[in-house]
Write an enzyme that holds these catalytic residues in place. Sequence first.
Site, PDB file in Angstrom:
ATOM      1  N   ARG A 133      33.326 -17.610 -14.268  1.00  0.00           N
ATOM      2  CA  ARG A 133      33.966 -18.335 -14.219  1.00  0.00           C
ATOM      3  C   ARG A 133      34.449 -18.645 -12.466  1.00  0.00           C
ATOM      4  NH1 ARG A 133      39.071 -17.326 -18.066  1.00  0.00           N
ATOM      5  NH2 ARG A 133      39.499 -15.272 -17.027  1.00  0.00           N
ATOM      6  N   GLU A 172      44.502 -21.741 -14.504  1.00  0.00           N
ATOM      7  CA  GLU A 172      44.390 -20.774 -13.131  1.00  0.00           C
ATOM      8  C   GLU A 172      43.921 -21.129 -11.555  1.00  0.00           C
ATOM      9  OE1 GLU A 172      44.573 -16.675 -15.270  1.00  0.00           O
ATOM     10  OE2 GLU A 172      46.429 -17.359 -16.645  1.00  0.00           O
ATOM     11  N   GLU A 330      49.806 -19.747 -21.716  1.00  0.00           N
ATOM     12  CA  GLU A 330      49.057 -19.116 -22.748  1.00  0.00           C
ATOM     13  C   GLU A 330      50.092 -17.977 -22.604  1.00  0.00           C
ATOM     14  OE1 GLU A 330      45.897 -17.626 -20.727  1.00  0.00           O
ATOM     15  OE2 GLU A 330      44.904 -19.829 -20.235  1.00  0.00           O
ATOM     16  N   TRP A 338      41.642  -7.126 -20.644  1.00  0.00           N
ATOM     17  CA  TRP A 338      40.717  -6.597 -19.186  1.00  0.00           C
ATOM     18  C   TRP A 338      42.104  -5.738 -18.726  1.00  0.00           C
ATOM     19  CZ3 TRP A 338      45.869  -8.305 -17.753  1.00  0.00           C
ATOM     20  CH2 TRP A 338      46.317  -9.536 -17.930  1.00  0.00           C
ATOM     21  N   LYS A 379      35.466 -11.666 -26.286  1.00  0.00           N
ATOM     22  CA  LYS A 379      35.502 -11.184 -27.591  1.00  0.00           C
ATOM     23  C   LYS A 379      36.458 -10.632 -28.682  1.00  0.00           C
ATOM     24  CE  LYS A 379      31.461  -8.608 -27.150  1.00  0.00           C
ATOM     25  NZ  LYS A 379      31.475  -9.392 -25.924  1.00  0.00           N
ATOM     26  N   PHE A 380      36.928  -9.279 -27.501  1.00  0.00           N
ATOM     27  CA  PHE A 380      37.760  -8.929 -27.920  1.00  0.00           C
ATOM     28  C   PHE A 380      39.468  -8.861 -27.876  1.00  0.00           C
ATOM     29  CE2 PHE A 380      33.799  -5.968 -27.806  1.00  0.00           C
ATOM     30  CZ  PHE A 380      33.773  -5.872 -29.321  1.00  0.00           C
TER      31      PHE A 380
HETATM   32  C1  GLA Z   1      43.718 -16.501 -18.594  1.00  0.00           C
HETATM   33  C2  GLA Z   1      42.639 -17.352 -18.785  1.00  0.00           C
HETATM   34  C3  GLA Z   1      42.331 -17.802 -20.037  1.00  0.00           C
HETATM   35  C4  GLA Z   1      41.822 -16.453 -20.836  1.00  0.00           C
HETATM   36  C5  GLA Z   1      43.650 -15.673 -20.787  1.00  0.00           C
HETATM   37  C6  GLA Z   1      42.842 -13.880 -20.829  1.00  0.00           C
HETATM   38  O1  GLA Z   1      44.858 -16.439 -19.095  1.00  0.00           O
HETATM   39  O2  GLA Z   1      43.265 -18.848 -18.355  1.00  0.00           O
HETATM   40  O3  GLA Z   1      40.828 -18.660 -19.907  1.00  0.00           O
HETATM   41  O4  GLA Z   1      41.230 -15.741 -19.836  1.00  0.00           O
HETATM   42  O5  GLA Z   1      43.175 -15.221 -18.834  1.00  0.00           O
HETATM   43  O6  GLA Z   1      43.861 -13.144 -20.933  1.00  0.00           O
END
Ligand code: GLA
Length: 683
Positions: A133, A172, A330, A338, A379-380
């Site tokens: 992405r 982001e 978020e 990650w 997915k995790f």
């Molecule tokens: C970022 C992204 C989300 C997702 C989260 C995962 O904040 O905006 O799309 O990937 O990380 O922690």
Amino acid sequence: MPSPTREKSSHPDSGAQELRTTRLWESIPGLSYGGDYNPEQWSKDIHVEDIELMQQAGVNALSVGIFSWSWLEPFEGQYDFDWLDEIMDNLASAGIKVALATATAAPPAWLVHKHPEILPVTAEGIVLGPGSRRHYSPSSSVYRRYAAGITRTLAERYKDHPALALWHVDNELGCHVSEFHGPEDTAAFRAWLGRRYGTIEALNAAWGTAFWSQRYGSFEEVRTPGPAPSTLNPTQQLDFARFSSWALIDFYSMLVSVIREVTPDIPATTNFMATSATKALDYFNWAKHMDVVANDHYLVAADPERHIELAFSADLTRGIASGKPWMLMEHSTSAVNWQPRNTPKLPGEMQRNSLAHVSRGADAVMFFQWRQSRAGSEKFHSAMVPHGGTNTRIWREVVDLGAALQAMSPVQGSLVESRTAIIFDYESWWASELDSHPSADVKYLDLLRAFHRALFLRGITADFVHPSANLDGYDLILACTLYSVNDADAANIAAAATRGATVLVTYFSGIVDENDAVRLGGYPGAFRDLLGINVEEFHPLPEGGAASVDAGWSGRIWSEHVHLAGAEALASFTEYPLEGVPALTRNATGAGSAWYLATFPDAEALDGIVETLLEESGVAAPAVAASGVELTRRRAADGTGYLFAVNHGTSDAAVAASGRDLISGTPFAGVLAAGAVAVIAEA
Ligand code: GLA
């Protein structure tokens, strides 16, 4: 923030901006609760279940369509809106508001195939490809055209939809890659320099190109800073950091201008990553372009003090938002995917995190994401609806949190109280950490975080504010590692001391002007007069080294040859060649004082310095509580105080406060259970 009217927006469109923001908060009653919703990953029967579960949890807001472009426009010019129409209609019927995304954060494969020139290029010339992405450059003219196109199409289609409350622009911006070095990026950098400097002579003067024969004859000769035999021109690096932050703002603004043409009254935002980990984006600059500031925050699971890092991020976000309520766009219900080891949140930790954000000014609590993905690299990553479904701890906590937020509705719109400011400056962060400096151990955030932590542990809420902010109403102001400062901002800080504030300045502050040129005549040129000192030479310490101080503590990282020029020494270095040289000074100035710290004190000494500064400035915690309890107060326009108490400890804790606890709905009895949160409407 000391006063709600302190900051006036400098946005040219500030009246309309305010109306849009008011409209947003009015359209979602109470605190907003929800998350990213990615229905394209699921079948229709799951969509039906989603609505039922959202209602069970009290969800009233969702971000939709963030990564949906290839589902909305599977082939160039061929759109499929049926699925999104249905989702929007169902959400509207359920009374759930939508932050609709522009879908531009992941270009579709057909676009990359047709126009590979949109892809980002690194400083080393590596082209970052698709399959992930954020694979585009914000300065790509082709990408800008296509991104504006899908944004306009979405805006036209949903402009009158009852679910639409907010535009979620891209996602982001600057995440994963924030600096771009392709041909169009270089051209955009040159154009930006042209606007900044006007003439190439002015650039040569600002960049100090008399050094190493770096003189330029035209803007066309300038490149983005890339691999070179030795160190690069520091001002070129600093300007590239400024440009790179701007290029992403410019991309955001371009999309917002499309949105404004179609939906002038719908507010727009994008989700920031204002944490101790995001250096590349000057969010104080960005904030002017936002109708509401939104932030994403993820804990570092391995950090035993992750709740303090959370407070740092939330206080920074509030500062960026000029004290106004902001959206937590978020965070995670539990583990992320990650970090090296993605451990789950502890029972109750999600609620403590969420309400700590609210206590520091968030009026929205949102998650990535609503339903945990079955496939793909996330997915995790935890979500509101986990893989295990509803018979799970996470789901029960999600439902409880929804109920708590509903009970806390009166908090919405209230403002966080603070009489302490910590100056935060992205440009000083960039400039202070450039190469070829006295010590590689000077890290911009280290002192800011250490002081913020010491204040946090004493229940003191600090606002992170830009050096140009109105400092009226702050009784304690800390300027840590404010390496680069312009004359006006230096005068702003000095005026606060004259007016009566207690101001602390730390080493490696006020050293250079905005062009990274040293202020001559003795360090720290910008603050010499304010501080009543003159620093002759830096003495950075060897790796792991310590400098002992006669007050019984020791410093690390830094020492220097300070001369008094009006200030008094409160502590001095003891060792050769700096024996007797001041390490901590105080200068009475006007109705206030200006303190200077010439080293990084050990934790105990730093605590002691903070205690002394609090005593002198008269700043106190909003209540008395046992240690381990996080305290903050928000105050509503009608004068009601909401005292937030978060017990991070493992035993029950006393909190000297009275009033009704909005969460339990009963009078607060003075004791907060281990791990619990109280939101006390003070009588
Ligand atoms: C970022 C992204 C989300 C997702 C989260 C995962 O904040 O905006 O799309 O990937 O990380 O922690």
